[in-house]
Design a protein around this motif. Sequence first.
Motif, short mmCIF file in Angstrom:
data_model
loop_
_atom_site.label_atom_id
_atom_site.label_comp_id
_atom_site.label_asym_id
_atom_site.label_seq_id
_atom_site.Cartn_x
_atom_site.Cartn_y
_atom_site.Cartn_z
N VAL A 249 -30.73 46.93 -80.60
CA VAL A 249 -31.45 46.19 -79.28
C VAL A 249 -30.32 45.89 -78.44
N GLY A 250 -29.26 45.38 -78.74
CA GLY A 250 -28.10 45.43 -77.85
C GLY A 250 -28.35 44.02 -76.98
N SER A 251 -27.59 43.86 -75.77
CA SER A 251 -27.86 42.62 -75.09
C SER A 251 -28.81 42.92 -73.80
N LYS A 252 -29.66 41.93 -73.77
CA LYS A 252 -30.51 42.07 -72.68
C LYS A 252 -31.11 40.72 -72.53
N SER A 253 -32.05 40.51 -71.40
CA SER A 253 -32.60 39.10 -71.23
C SER A 253 -33.55 38.95 -72.31
N HIS A 254 -33.73 37.47 -72.38
CA HIS A 254 -34.30 36.97 -73.71
C HIS A 254 -35.84 37.70 -73.76
N ALA A 255 -36.36 37.82 -72.74
CA ALA A 255 -37.92 38.51 -72.84
C ALA A 255 -37.65 39.91 -73.16
N GLN A 256 -36.72 40.65 -72.58
CA GLN A 256 -36.59 42.24 -72.98
C GLN A 256 -36.04 42.43 -74.32
N GLN A 257 -35.08 41.72 -74.89
CA GLN A 257 -34.59 41.80 -75.88
C GLN A 257 -35.58 41.31 -77.09
N THR A 258 -36.47 40.41 -76.87
CA THR A 258 -37.49 39.69 -77.80
C THR A 258 -38.43 40.72 -78.15
N ALA A 259 -39.13 41.30 -76.84
CA ALA A 259 -39.99 42.33 -76.79
C ALA A 259 -39.88 43.46 -77.69
N GLN A 260 -38.47 44.01 -77.32
CA GLN A 260 -38.18 45.16 -78.34
C GLN A 260 -37.93 45.02 -79.53
N MET A 261 -37.37 43.87 -80.07
CA MET A 261 -37.48 43.48 -81.43
C MET A 261 -38.70 43.46 -81.90
N LEU A 262 -39.84 42.79 -81.10
CA LEU A 262 -41.15 42.77 -81.78
C LEU A 262 -41.94 43.96 -82.16
N ILE A 263 -41.60 45.14 -81.00
CA ILE A 263 -42.07 46.31 -81.41
C ILE A 263 -41.62 47.03 -82.51
N GLY A 264 -40.13 46.91 -82.57
CA GLY A 264 -39.55 47.57 -83.72
C GLY A 264 -39.86 47.15 -84.93
N ILE A 265 -40.00 45.63 -85.14
CA ILE A 265 -40.21 45.09 -86.27
C ILE A 265 -41.45 45.20 -86.71
N GLU A 266 -42.46 45.24 -85.84
CA GLU A 266 -43.97 45.43 -86.21
C GLU A 266 -44.01 46.74 -87.03
N GLU A 267 -43.37 48.01 -86.35
CA GLU A 267 -43.56 49.13 -86.79
C GLU A 267 -42.95 49.19 -88.39
N ILE A 268 -41.73 48.53 -88.69
CA ILE A 268 -41.21 48.51 -90.01
C ILE A 268 -42.09 47.65 -90.88
N LEU A 269 -42.66 46.48 -90.43
CA LEU A 269 -43.43 45.78 -91.15
C LEU A 269 -44.80 46.65 -91.62
N LEU A 270 -45.36 47.37 -90.70
CA LEU A 270 -46.68 48.31 -91.05
C LEU A 270 -46.34 49.40 -92.03
N LYS A 271 -44.94 49.90 -91.88
CA LYS A 271 -44.46 50.95 -92.82
C LYS A 271 -44.32 50.32 -94.16
N GLU A 272 -43.50 49.39 -94.35
CA GLU A 272 -42.97 48.72 -95.53
C GLU A 272 -43.87 47.83 -96.37
N LYS A 273 -44.98 47.33 -95.54
CA LYS A 273 -45.83 46.32 -96.03
C LYS A 273 -45.25 45.22 -97.18
N PRO A 274 -44.49 44.48 -96.81
CA PRO A 274 -43.66 43.47 -97.80
C PRO A 274 -44.64 42.34 -97.90
N ASN A 275 -44.27 41.55 -99.18
CA ASN A 275 -45.30 40.56 -99.40
C ASN A 275 -44.81 39.26 -98.45
N MET A 276 -43.53 39.29 -98.18
CA MET A 276 -42.96 38.21 -97.02
C MET A 276 -41.90 38.63 -96.29
N VAL A 277 -41.52 37.95 -95.13
CA VAL A 277 -40.43 38.33 -94.24
C VAL A 277 -39.54 37.12 -94.29
N LEU A 278 -38.25 37.20 -94.33
CA LEU A 278 -37.28 36.37 -94.44
C LEU A 278 -36.34 36.28 -93.30
#
Length: 358
Positions: A61-90
């Motif tokens: 993600v790199g250095s961006k504004s708080h909103a841009q950085q958090t938004a890009q992380m949300l999108i990327g993390i959601e895709e990973i969670l849908l793929k991995e289907k974990p029991n829990m996130v740490l």
Amino acid sequence: MKIVTIVGARPQFIKAAPLSLKLKGFLEEVIVNTGQHYDYNMSDIFINELKLPKPDYNLKVGSKSHAQQTAQMLIGIEEILLKEKPNMVLVYGDTNSTLAGSLASAKLQIPVAHVESGLRSFNKAMPEEINRILTDHTSSYLFCPTRESVRNLTSENITENVFLVGDIMYDATLLYKDLALQKSSVLEKLQLTNDKKNYYLLTIHRAENTDNPDRLFSILNVLNKLDKKIIFPIHPRTMKMISHFNLNHLLKHKNIILIDPVSYLDMLNLESHAGLILTDSGGVQKEAYMLKVPCVTLRNETEWVETTENGWNEICGYDSDFIYEKINSFKPPNSYEYIFGDGNSAGKIVNILSNYKK
């Protein structure tokens, strides 16, 4: 049981190391590096040095504004969670990576375990304060480092699945301290082997200091008055803001030794041998206490109030004269209290997570 671990900033790699070691053989761990800290000296070096498993995903993600950085992380993390289907996130601590990980998980109804839960500075101008409050209120398991952090959660009516486990960074300090002290390259390189306990160590990175020209000037100005060497591992963003505000001249004093950000082992080494530490970092405040080194905090408050109550940490704000006065008058107490647990918080967390039933 599968756990997805979200990390992305220097302190999180350090906190994740002892817990990842303990998780082996008990639970399946998938590691996501958001890339919030993208500079090698702020991220990859910690993964390599602490022998962390290589992240399974890197969002870069790199250095961006708080909103841009958090938004890009949300999108990327959601895709990973849908793929991995974990029991829990740490998640760890209070960064944008922490917030994004907890929000993405909560929206998908995946339980969140928050390591270093319950901290409060009571200053909502700090982005970290917003991140930790929101994360705590979306978490299913809350692992607290101190009694004070448990009390903070209780005052917010968070009482279920709250566990006092001690501080994971104390685990890391005990795990790596001897190795760090054997590694003398940083002291030799800086020609400080004969100056142990006779230099100051400085870190500045918080936006409340770096993005305010008056505060930044005041903090840097005091360095020119000190009679000992000041080792300053400078955060890339801090250097950028010093140049932006045309304050480079304040770094020209002969006693100021600017260096690039250092590895975790080198930082432990520098902290252990410093006569006094000046910082606006919560993690460095803790490490100073754990290593029994006096600390002057360059903020108006701290989430680690126990370090001030025990006399090893002085809150000095950013006034140049007040900081100078505190540095010269600071005398740590003869007593010492072990406030961060017994160094086995990782083991306690693994035991609790191992008994999790969906």
